[in-house]
Design a protein around this motif. Structure first.
Motif, PDB file in Angstrom:
ATOM      1  N   LEU A  63     -88.540 -19.977 -24.058  1.00 30.10           N
ATOM      2  CA  LEU A  63     -88.529 -18.719 -23.290  1.00 30.10           C
ATOM      3  C   LEU A  63     -87.744 -18.923 -22.004  1.00 30.10           C
ATOM      4  O   LEU A  63     -87.961 -19.904 -21.288  1.00 30.10           O
ATOM      5  CB  LEU A  63     -89.974 -18.309 -22.921  1.00 30.10           C
ATOM      6  N   ASP A  64     -86.833 -17.982 -21.721  1.00 29.86           N
ATOM      7  CA  ASP A  64     -86.146 -17.986 -20.431  1.00 29.86           C
ATOM      8  C   ASP A  64     -86.686 -16.797 -19.631  1.00 29.86           C
ATOM      9  O   ASP A  64     -86.418 -15.637 -19.969  1.00 29.86           O
ATOM     10  CB  ASP A  64     -84.629 -17.872 -20.641  1.00 29.86           C
ATOM     11  N   ALA A  65     -87.475 -17.095 -18.592  1.00 30.91           N
ATOM     12  CA  ALA A  65     -88.092 -16.037 -17.781  1.00 30.91           C
ATOM     13  C   ALA A  65     -87.110 -15.634 -16.681  1.00 30.91           C
ATOM     14  O   ALA A  65     -86.682 -16.481 -15.908  1.00 30.91           O
ATOM     15  CB  ALA A  65     -89.408 -16.550 -17.182  1.00 30.91           C
ATOM     16  N   GLY A  66     -86.765 -14.344 -16.622  1.00 34.04           N
ATOM     17  CA  GLY A  66     -85.745 -13.884 -15.679  1.00 34.04           C
ATOM     18  C   GLY A  66     -84.399 -14.360 -16.196  1.00 34.04           C
ATOM     19  O   GLY A  66     -83.642 -15.028 -15.507  1.00 34.04           O
ATOM     20  N   CYS A  67     -84.110 -13.999 -17.460  1.00 34.48           N
ATOM     21  CA  CYS A  67     -82.956 -14.579 -18.184  1.00 34.48           C
ATOM     22  C   CYS A  67     -81.617 -14.018 -17.715  1.00 34.48           C
ATOM     23  O   CYS A  67     -80.573 -14.486 -18.147  1.00 34.48           O
ATOM     24  CB  CYS A  67     -83.111 -14.376 -19.680  1.00 34.48           C
ATOM     25  N   GLY A  68     -81.643 -12.989 -16.849  1.00 30.52           N
ATOM     26  CA  GLY A  68     -80.381 -12.408 -16.400  1.00 30.52           C
ATOM     27  C   GLY A  68     -79.580 -11.916 -17.590  1.00 30.52           C
ATOM     28  O   GLY A  68     -80.115 -11.261 -18.499  1.00 30.52           O
ATOM     29  N   SER A  69     -78.292 -12.278 -17.629  1.00 34.51           N
ATOM     30  CA  SER A  69     -77.420 -11.765 -18.690  1.00 34.51           C
ATOM     31  C   SER A  69     -77.532 -12.554 -19.999  1.00 34.51           C
ATOM     32  O   SER A  69     -76.729 -12.358 -20.914  1.00 34.51           O
ATOM     33  CB  SER A  69     -75.970 -11.731 -18.193  1.00 34.51           C
ATOM     34  N   GLY A 107     -85.559 -14.237 -24.327  1.00 32.99           N
ATOM     35  CA  GLY A 107     -85.230 -13.996 -22.916  1.00 32.99           C
ATOM     36  C   GLY A 107     -85.893 -12.730 -22.435  1.00 32.99           C
ATOM     37  O   GLY A 107     -85.864 -11.704 -23.131  1.00 32.99           O
ATOM     38  N   ILE A 108     -86.527 -12.792 -21.268  1.00 35.13           N
ATOM     39  CA  ILE A 108     -87.059 -11.552 -20.689  1.00 35.13           C
ATOM     40  C   ILE A 108     -86.528 -11.381 -19.269  1.00 35.13           C
ATOM     41  O   ILE A 108     -86.308 -12.359 -18.543  1.00 35.13           O
ATOM     42  CB  ILE A 108     -88.613 -11.489 -20.689  1.00 35.13           C
ATOM     43  N   ASP A 109     -86.323 -10.122 -18.895  1.00 40.50           N
ATOM     44  CA  ASP A 109     -85.869  -9.814 -17.543  1.00 40.50           C
ATOM     45  C   ASP A 109     -86.278  -8.375 -17.257  1.00 40.50           C
ATOM     46  O   ASP A 109     -86.285  -7.545 -18.162  1.00 40.50           O
ATOM     47  CB  ASP A 109     -84.338  -9.943 -17.451  1.00 40.50           C
ATOM     48  N   PHE A 110     -86.626  -8.090 -15.990  1.00 41.30           N
ATOM     49  CA  PHE A 110     -87.058  -6.709 -15.720  1.00 41.30           C
ATOM     50  C   PHE A 110     -85.887  -5.774 -15.419  1.00 41.30           C
ATOM     51  O   PHE A 110     -86.082  -4.568 -15.314  1.00 41.30           O
ATOM     52  CB  PHE A 110     -88.169  -6.625 -14.683  1.00 41.30           C
ATOM     53  N   ALA A 111     -84.674  -6.307 -15.284  1.00 41.53           N
ATOM     54  CA  ALA A 111     -83.520  -5.446 -15.014  1.00 41.53           C
ATOM     55  C   ALA A 111     -82.932  -4.934 -16.339  1.00 41.53           C
ATOM     56  O   ALA A 111     -82.442  -5.727 -17.155  1.00 41.53           O
ATOM     57  CB  ALA A 111     -82.472  -6.199 -14.211  1.00 41.53           C
ATOM     58  N   LYS A 112     -83.018  -3.614 -16.520  1.00 42.11           N
ATOM     59  CA  LYS A 112     -82.575  -2.999 -17.790  1.00 42.11           C
ATOM     60  C   LYS A 112     -81.110  -3.355 -18.099  1.00 42.11           C
ATOM     61  O   LYS A 112     -80.762  -3.708 -19.220  1.00 42.11           O
ATOM     62  CB  LYS A 112     -82.733  -1.476 -17.662  1.00 42.11           C
ATOM     63  N   SER A 113     -80.261  -3.284 -17.055  1.00 43.80           N
ATOM     64  CA  SER A 113     -78.828  -3.526 -17.283  1.00 43.80           C
ATOM     65  C   SER A 113     -78.582  -4.963 -17.757  1.00 43.80           C
ATOM     66  O   SER A 113     -77.681  -5.208 -18.558  1.00 43.80           O
ATOM     67  CB  SER A 113     -78.036  -3.253 -16.010  1.00 43.80           C
ATOM     68  N   MET A 114     -79.368  -5.906 -17.250  1.00 49.19           N
ATOM     69  CA  MET A 114     -79.219  -7.312 -17.676  1.00 49.19           C
ATOM     70  C   MET A 114     -79.563  -7.431 -19.169  1.00 49.19           C
ATOM     71  O   MET A 114     -78.813  -8.042 -19.941  1.00 49.19           O
ATOM     72  CB  MET A 114     -80.163  -8.228 -16.870  1.00 49.19           C
ATOM     73  N   ILE A 115     -80.678  -6.849 -19.543  1.00 49.16           N
ATOM     74  CA  ILE A 115     -81.118  -6.978 -20.937  1.00 49.16           C
ATOM     75  C   ILE A 115     -80.154  -6.237 -21.882  1.00 49.16           C
ATOM     76  O   ILE A 115     -79.819  -6.743 -22.956  1.00 49.16           O
ATOM     77  CB  ILE A 115     -82.586  -6.473 -21.091  1.00 49.16           C
ATOM     78  N   GLU A 116     -79.698  -5.077 -21.450  1.00 50.89           N
ATOM     79  CA  GLU A 116     -78.739  -4.333 -22.294  1.00 50.89           C
ATOM     80  C   GLU A 116     -77.470  -5.150 -22.521  1.00 50.89           C
ATOM     81  O   GLU A 116     -76.944  -5.234 -23.623  1.00 50.89           O
ATOM     82  CB  GLU A 116     -78.400  -2.987 -21.654  1.00 50.89           C
ATOM     83  N   LEU A 117     -76.988  -5.768 -21.439  1.00 55.24           N
ATOM     84  CA  LEU A 117     -75.778  -6.583 -21.552  1.00 55.24           C
ATOM     85  C   LEU A 117     -76.021  -7.801 -22.444  1.00 55.24           C
ATOM     86  O   LEU A 117     -75.204  -8.124 -23.316  1.00 55.24           O
ATOM     87  CB  LEU A 117     -75.337  -7.032 -20.146  1.00 55.24           C
ATOM     88  N   ALA A 118     -77.167  -8.454 -22.235  1.00 52.58           N
ATOM     89  CA  ALA A 118     -77.499  -9.639 -23.041  1.00 52.58           C
ATOM     90  C   ALA A 118     -77.543  -9.281 -24.522  1.00 52.58           C
ATOM     91  O   ALA A 118     -76.994  -9.999 -25.368  1.00 52.58           O
ATOM     92  CB  ALA A 118     -78.847 -10.209 -22.586  1.00 52.58           C
ATOM     93  N   LYS A 119     -78.151  -8.130 -24.828  1.00 48.54           N
ATOM     94  CA  LYS A 119     -78.259  -7.717 -26.244  1.00 48.54           C
ATOM     95  C   LYS A 119     -76.878  -7.427 -26.833  1.00 48.54           C
ATOM     96  O   LYS A 119     -76.619  -7.690 -28.000  1.00 48.54           O
ATOM     97  CB  LYS A 119     -79.134  -6.460 -26.357  1.00 48.54           C
TER      98      LYS A 119
END
Ligand SMILES: C[S@@+](CC[C@H](N)C(=O)[O-])C[C@H]1O[C@@H](n2cnc3c(N)ncnc32)[C@H](O)[C@@H]1O
Length: 289
Positions: A56-62, A78-90
């Motif tokens: 698990l990467d907590a606060g995984c950013g991009s 990976g989890i992150d509370f910033a929607k834009s980070m998670i959208e980009l990562a996906k």
């Protein structure tokens, strides 16, 4: 728990910064290494040593570390509370071993048990109370003997950065204790260093100068403070290293020289306790007790 100012600013800043962060964190061996890349590289080197199942990467950013980790573990989350980070990562990283979720770690709930959890550039954005909550959460979702890897901005580096931070430490009268901790780091084995008394865990009392990240309070700790803190919450530290080594002060032609030195250090895989006083961050490896 409603979000405090520190977490609100953190969410606002990182939500706007996803594309830049992605560029900064992308692995590229030909390029000079940013601190995000160095931290990720450290975790990857650790993951490569054994066959781990769940990471698990907590606060995984991009999501760059999650992607690289997925090449060596069975499942990388990976989890992150910033929607834009998670959208980009996906968008950037897709394979069967990867999962990204938009989640606030303070509310995160999972049935998954992890072998290794990494929290890079993360713990600095929380109050002590929140950090205790997160640490207990990590403890509960790690497998027996599971490993937690955290990075932290390094308060000891304030002695050697010779900038506003140094002036503030002189005024806070912490210089003596900080210097003693630096000497112990150099002189003693890690096992002996751990046993030495030292600074108690606390959030810095003075108002900190601005950094590149637009969040008013980004905490800093010394290795000793975090070792003690995590020990209290049932994690035994077993290794430590400096990250983002500064052979010269940060204001000295930063881009070129510091980055070149850093790259050489990384190329030689020279992760080491003795470079900590001169490193703006450090990595701490902890095992669940
Ligand atoms: C400095 S960045 C580090 C990103 C990544 N770990 C790296 O090293 O490249 C900090 C990240 O933590 C995330 N973060 C901060 N507080 C969080 C929280 N309460 N829950 C989940 N993510 C959080 C931010 O959105 C941001 O992406």
């Amino acid at each position: 728990m409603s979000q405090n100012k520190q977490q609100q600013q953190t969410l606002k800043y990182f939500s706007r910064y996803a594309n830049n962060w992605f560029r900064q964190a992308t692995f590229d061996n030909k390029k000079i290494q940013s601190s995000a890349q160095q931290r990720n590289m450290f975790v990857l080197n650790f993951l490569k040593k054994r066959k781990y199942s769940n990471f698990l990467d907590a606060g995984c950013g991009s999501g760059n570390l999650v992607y690289e980790a997925s090449k060596v573990v069975k499942f990388a989350h990976g989890i992150d509370f910033a929607k834009s980070m998670i959208e980009l990562a996906k968008k950037k990283f897709k394979n069967k071993k990867i999962r990204f979720d938009q989640d606030d770690i303070l509310k995160f709930d999972t049935q998954i048990k992890y072998d290794v959890i990494a929290a890079n550039g993360f713990i600095e954005y929380f109050t002590e109370k929140e950090l205790i909550k997160i640490t207990n959460k990590f403890h509960s979702i790690l497998k027996k003997n599971g490993v937690l890897i955290v990075s932290s901005r390094n308060r000891l580096f304030n002695l050697f950065s010779l900038n506003e931070f140094t002036k503030l430490e002189i005024n806070s009268k912490m210089i003596k204790l900080l210097t003693q901790e630096c000497i112990s780091l150099i002189d003693l084995s890690f096992e002996k260093f751990k046993k030495k008394p030292g600074l108690n865990f606390e959030v810095i009392k003075y108002r900190q100068p601005k950094t590149g990240v637009n969040v008013d309070l980004i905490n800093q700790y010394t290795p000793k403070q975090l070792i003690k803190f995590y020990n209290k919450y049932k994690f035994e530290s077993f290794d430590i290293s400096g990250i983002n080594y500064h052979p010269v002060i940060p204001s000295f032609n930063q881009d070129k020289y510091i980055a070149e030195f850093n790259t050489r250090i990384i190329e030689r895989n020279y992760f080491n306790k003795k470079i900590i006083p001169f490193s703006s961050s450090f990595m701490l490896l902890l095992r669940k007790k």
